[in-house]
Design an enzyme around this catalytic site. Sequence first.
Site, PDB file in Angstrom:
ATOM      1  N   CYS A  72       0.837  -1.207   0.000  1.00 34.66           N
ATOM      2  CA  CYS A  72       0.000   0.000   0.000  1.00 34.66           C
ATOM      3  C   CYS A  72       0.873   1.260   0.000  1.00 34.66           C
ATOM      4  O   CYS A  72       1.569   1.529   0.970  1.00 34.66           O
ATOM      5  CB  CYS A  72      -0.899  -0.055   1.240  1.00 34.66           C
ATOM      6  SG  CYS A  72      -1.688   1.483   1.690  1.00 34.66           S
ATOM      7  N   CYS A 120       0.230   3.765   2.762  1.00 32.90           N
ATOM      8  CA  CYS A 120       0.710   3.207   4.034  1.00 32.90           C
ATOM      9  C   CYS A 120       2.198   3.494   4.212  1.00 32.90           C
ATOM     10  O   CYS A 120       2.662   3.751   5.326  1.00 32.90           O
ATOM     11  CB  CYS A 120       0.486   1.701   4.089  1.00 32.90           C
ATOM     12  SG  CYS A 120      -1.239   1.204   4.021  1.00 32.90           S
TER      13      CYS A 120
END
Length: 105
Positions: free
Chosen positions: A30, A33
């Site tokens: 991600c 993230c």
Amino acid sequence: MALEITDATFEEVVLKSDKPVLVDFWAAWCGPCRMVGPVIDQISEEYQGKAVVGKVDVDAHQEFAAKYGVRNIPTVLTFHKGEVVNRQVGVAPKQTYAESLDALL
């Protein structure tokens, strides 16, 4: 560095903590993230001794992500006395995460 939290340690580290807890639900693949990760690590250092700051890899540990309805990542939950008191979905400024802890200190 933020504490690695697993399904096996979540209850002890997060739900039974006598300090406020900030938990970053994330995954290695991600992109957003990876932007939030270093911020969470900074907060972990700044709040050492005052709060618990950790990360849950949702690919490896899905039980509590599912329990708390984490559908999008990154999702950062703040816990106080075992209850979710704040939820931040997506990337936010460092101050947003810090304020969620400051409110409990």
